[in-house]
Design an enzyme around this catalytic site. Structure first.
Site, mmCIF file in Angstrom:
data_model
loop_
_atom_site.group_PDB
_atom_site.id
_atom_site.type_symbol
_atom_site.label_atom_id
_atom_site.label_comp_id
_atom_site.label_asym_id
_atom_site.label_seq_id
_atom_site.Cartn_x
_atom_site.Cartn_y
_atom_site.Cartn_z
ATOM 1 C CG ASP A 171 -64.676 -11.164 24.471
ATOM 2 O OD1 ASP A 171 -65.607 -10.248 24.212
ATOM 3 O OD2 ASP A 171 -65.184 -12.264 25.015
ATOM 4 N NE ARG A 200 -71.757 44.917 4.418
ATOM 5 C CZ ARG A 200 -71.260 45.503 2.921
ATOM 6 N NH1 ARG A 200 -70.986 44.579 1.953
ATOM 7 N NH2 ARG A 200 -70.496 46.347 3.013
ATOM 8 C CD1 TRP A 222 -63.964 37.390 -4.096
ATOM 9 C CD2 TRP A 222 -63.096 36.988 -6.248
ATOM 10 N NE1 TRP A 222 -64.904 36.513 -4.801
ATOM 11 C CE2 TRP A 222 -64.380 36.833 -5.702
ATOM 12 C CE3 TRP A 222 -62.819 37.525 -7.177
ATOM 13 C CZ2 TRP A 222 -64.926 36.116 -7.129
ATOM 14 C CZ3 TRP A 222 -63.347 37.417 -8.247
ATOM 15 C CH2 TRP A 222 -64.340 35.952 -8.014
ATOM 16 C CG ASP A 223 -65.565 42.015 1.175
ATOM 17 O OD1 ASP A 223 -65.276 41.218 2.421
ATOM 18 O OD2 ASP A 223 -64.845 43.408 1.547
ATOM 19 C CG MET A 224 -68.472 35.821 -0.003
ATOM 20 S SD MET A 224 -68.922 35.774 1.506
ATOM 21 C CE MET A 224 -67.865 33.943 2.493
ATOM 22 C CG ASP A 279 -63.767 44.084 7.748
ATOM 23 O OD1 ASP A 279 -62.856 44.102 6.865
ATOM 24 O OD2 ASP A 279 -64.651 43.922 7.563
#
Length: 731
Positions: A53, A443, A477-479, A548
């Site tokens: 309790d 960018r 495959w870049d982003m 990078d």
């Protein structure tokens, strides 16, 4: 059996290789968490729940003040019924109420592991490898059903969890929060390990004591992000690389996420992980389902190294897919830091010819080959060849490489669009945006709206057209952009908060289609480097450009931190020029080579400008890497000295058969009056004798493990040493 249900006590006991996970159906159909830790043979209720309790605790049963959801360790939790801690789910009904009460209805246990609809996940090759428990919870008043999925593996200390929500009512409901997993611990004697960073500074290790309240890692950027990884681990204070308990959680998802740790008023600890509820909503219509992404949970009783071994083995064998999963990865040259946007066909051919002479196997043409892409101001989305730079097209470059015996690879940034592009001029509504507001660029680009089927179809067909017309064996495959002004012109107002998740579902659909259509193309994911290095991407693309930042000294921390979860075969690592383009550091070519050889080796510099001495050294690096490649890429990786704890870094690789050992040691700065360093290797067969291939010295595996190698004192900055051993019996 891997999953045992005790009908007398209503307990579920999940047993993995060396771990047990136990929970119980208690009064009212609630699921109470009892134990997760070292494997036990049987569970006989040695640690039953304590009901007390407590003041300020609400009670769902009016006749029992000792029963409160605020004090019970639970499995899947909601808000509003007395539990004031982190809720795992929250649902809004059409009447505006957000009160639901999902309770146990039934369960089923079956062999194998189901795939998750539209989502990446760990898989099995045989149903005998694992068992799955599906626990069904329902709230008849709200018209909601939830199926909790638990999979336990015979050969791993791993449990995967996800949830399927189903609308079984007659009205729309809104999922406001739909996390994938929650675990309650009955103490707070933990430290928290997370991975944080930024662009060019990814996967730093943070270890700190947990405190009362909520501590959290998350991303609301539209991607898993370089800032915080979708991972956390609770460890005991005495946990090291090789000792102590580790409870870890990794989210197999590439979008917005949250991982939360809450210490409550009674020193209990709750961990919850899933899609970030910030700005999230999913309208679920009657009869429709929503599948949450998967959380991979591991338990280790032998420190962080054992945790990493579990993830490395699981992800290389039961997450990565395709023909490249078990193939050696090629040594490549990427032209980016050599030329940036300033190249033509002759310059590329000169680099290819130089690469062939050095023994490099793959040429990768990076950004700038398409549209009118002379800088980053234009042309993203226009996936057709710039005939000004490449008058005879990509086929001319690919054929030249092929004639010399090299493969050809290509860079794309499919998810982005430039305002100065034919695609944007024809389809300005195809980018993520909100009405009546000027777009915010990053960018100099915007994000394509992958929640739209027409956008996904365009990307699939435009990329497939390039891949089918040219002999391309590798795609980077870049982003390079996170989401702002999030909205879609293709969705109604009530569904705008679905855009980030729908985007990720669209991305997964695109990648699934392309990797299935082009099984002989090695896809490498990239997001300005390691900005989306997560388990979700590895399901489609078995390696990632780790950062990078190509500076070797920075890469020590980046690759060391990444190795907590991901094996070296998933890490792209390149040797670049000096002074380094990111930090300006001048580092010996030998050191740059040893760091890059600790992953998937590549080069990113102008090979046509090398001195004869540099060419000779690089030839030696490439020849050596080809000799040790199988051990680096397919062997076991062990961390020895941490760059986060001092001036030295070390790690070693062991071949699968334990017959070959490759070790690297790095010292960042030269110091006066230094002590002598002894390097103790890990993971060797103690009963074998190993020969040092450079010195012909012979040592026992037990000697290399327990006594170690005395390292020479070298008075230079940024030094590295490499040790290559083979089993004497096989030499």
């Amino acid at each position: 059996m891997s999953i045992i249900f005790d009908s007398h006590n209503n307990t579920f006991h999940l047993q993995g290789k060396n771990t047990s996970y136990i929970f119980q159906v208690i009064r009212g159909g609630y699921l109470a968490h009892l134990y997760w830790g070292h494997k036990i043979r049987n569970y006989n209720m040695s640690n039953p729940l304590s009901f007390i309790d407590r003041g300020f605790c609400a009670n769902p049963f009016a006749d029992d003040r000792k029963f409160s959801l605020d004090t019970i360790p639970q499995e899947y939790t909601t808000y509003g019924n007395g539990d004031f801690r982190i809720p795992t789910y929250e649902i809004q009904l059409e009447n505006g109420s957000t009160i639901t009460n999902l309770t146990y209805v039934s369960h089923k246990i079956f062999k194998g592991k189901p795939a998750l609809n539209g989502l990446p996940s760990v898989y099995t090759l045989s149903d005998d490898e694992a068992e799955t428990l599906e626990v069904t919870l329902e709230d008849d008043i709200a018209g909601v059903r939830a199926m909790l999925l638990y999979t336990v593996f015979n050969d791993f200390n791993v449990i995967t969890r996800s949830v399927i929500f189903e609308n079984i009512g007659c009205e729309n409901i809104n999922l406001l929060r739909a996390l994938s997993a929650s675990v309650d611990f009955r103490d707070d004697d933990f430290q928290l390990i997370t991975l944080y960073g930024s662009h060019t500074n990814e996967k730093n290790i943070c270890r700190r004591n947990i405190v009362p309240g909520i501590q959290m890692v998350d991303s609301a950027r539209g991607a898993s992000s370089p800032q915080q990884a979708p991972f956390l681990a609770l460890v005991r204070n005495n946990t090291t690389e090789t000792t102590g308990e580790v409870y870890s959680f990794n989210f197999v998802y590439s979008g917005n996420f949250t991982g939360q740790v809450e210490v409550d008023q009674y020193k209990n600890t709750r961990v919850a992980m899933g899609i970030n509820p910030f700005q999230f909503n999913w309208m679920l219509e009657p009869g429709k389902c929503f599948q949450t992404p998967e959380v991979v949970m591991t338990y280790s009783s032998n420190g962080l190294d054992e945790m990493s071994q579990e993830y490395h083995k699981l992800y290389t064998t039961r997450l990565c897919r395709g023909s490249f999963k078990n193939k050696p990865r090629p040594i490549l040259i990427n032209n980016w830091e050599a030329t940036y946007f300033d190249f033509n066909a002759e310059k590329l051919k000169d680099i290819i010819k130089s690469a062939k002479d050095l023994g490099i196997e793959l040429f990768v043409l990076d950004d700038g080959w398409f549209g009118k892409r002379d800088n980053d101001l234009s042309s993203l989305g226009d996936w057709f060849v710039d005939k000004k730079k490449l008058p005879n097209g990509l086929e001319d470059i690919a054929s030249y490489a092929n004639i010399l015996g090299m493969e050809f690879g290509l860079w794309f940034e499919p998810e982005m669009i430039s305002q100065d592009s034919e695609l944007y001029r024809n389809h300005p509504d195809w980018c993520i945006h909100t009405p009546n507001r000027d777009p915010i660029v990053g960018r100099n680009q915007l994000v394509l709206d992958l929640s739209r089927h027409d956008v996904c179809d365009y990307l699939i067909e435009s990329i497939a057209d390039i891949l089918s017309k040219n002999n391309i064996t590798y795609v980077k495959w870049d982003m390079n952009r996170h989401m702002t002004h999030i909205g879609s012109s293709a969705l109604e107002p009530s569904r705008q908060r679905e855009v980030p998740h729908r985007y990720i579902l669209g991305l997964y659909h695109i990648m699934e289609t392309l990797v299935s259509r082009f099984p002989n193309v090695l896809f490498e994911s990239c997001s300005s480097g390691g900005g989306r290095f997560d388990a979700g991407m590895l399901y489609y693309m078995p390696q990632t450009w780790t950062s990078d930042n190509t500076d070797a000294i920075c890469r020590l921390k980046i690759q060391y931190g990444t190795s907590l979860l991901y094996p070296p075969i998933t890490m792209g690592a390149h040797i670049s020029t000096c002074p380094n383009h990111q930090v300006g550091r001048i580092t010996p070519l030998e050191t740059r080579g040893h760091v890059a050889m600790s992953g998937n080796l590549g080069y990113e510099l102008d090979l046509t400008k090398l001195t004869d001495e540099e060419k000779l050294l690089i030839k030696g690096q490439i020849s050596k890497y080809k000799e040790i490649r199988n051990t680096i890429q397919f062997g076991r990786f062990h961390r020895i000295l941490s760059p986060f704890e001092g001036n030295e870094t070390a790690w070693n690789f062991i071949s699968k058969d334990e017959k070959e050992v490759v070790a690297f040691y790095f010292k960042t700065l030269s110091e006066p009056a230094t002590s002598i360093t002894t390097l103790k290797l890990k993971g060797l067969d103690p009963n074998r004798n190993y020969i040092n291939l450079d010195t012909s010295e012979i040592f026992g595996g037990d000697e290399l493990i327990h006594v170690g190698i005395t390292l020479p004192r070298i008075k230079k900055d940024f030094i590295s040493l490499m040790f290559h051993f083979k089993s004497l019996d096989d030499y």
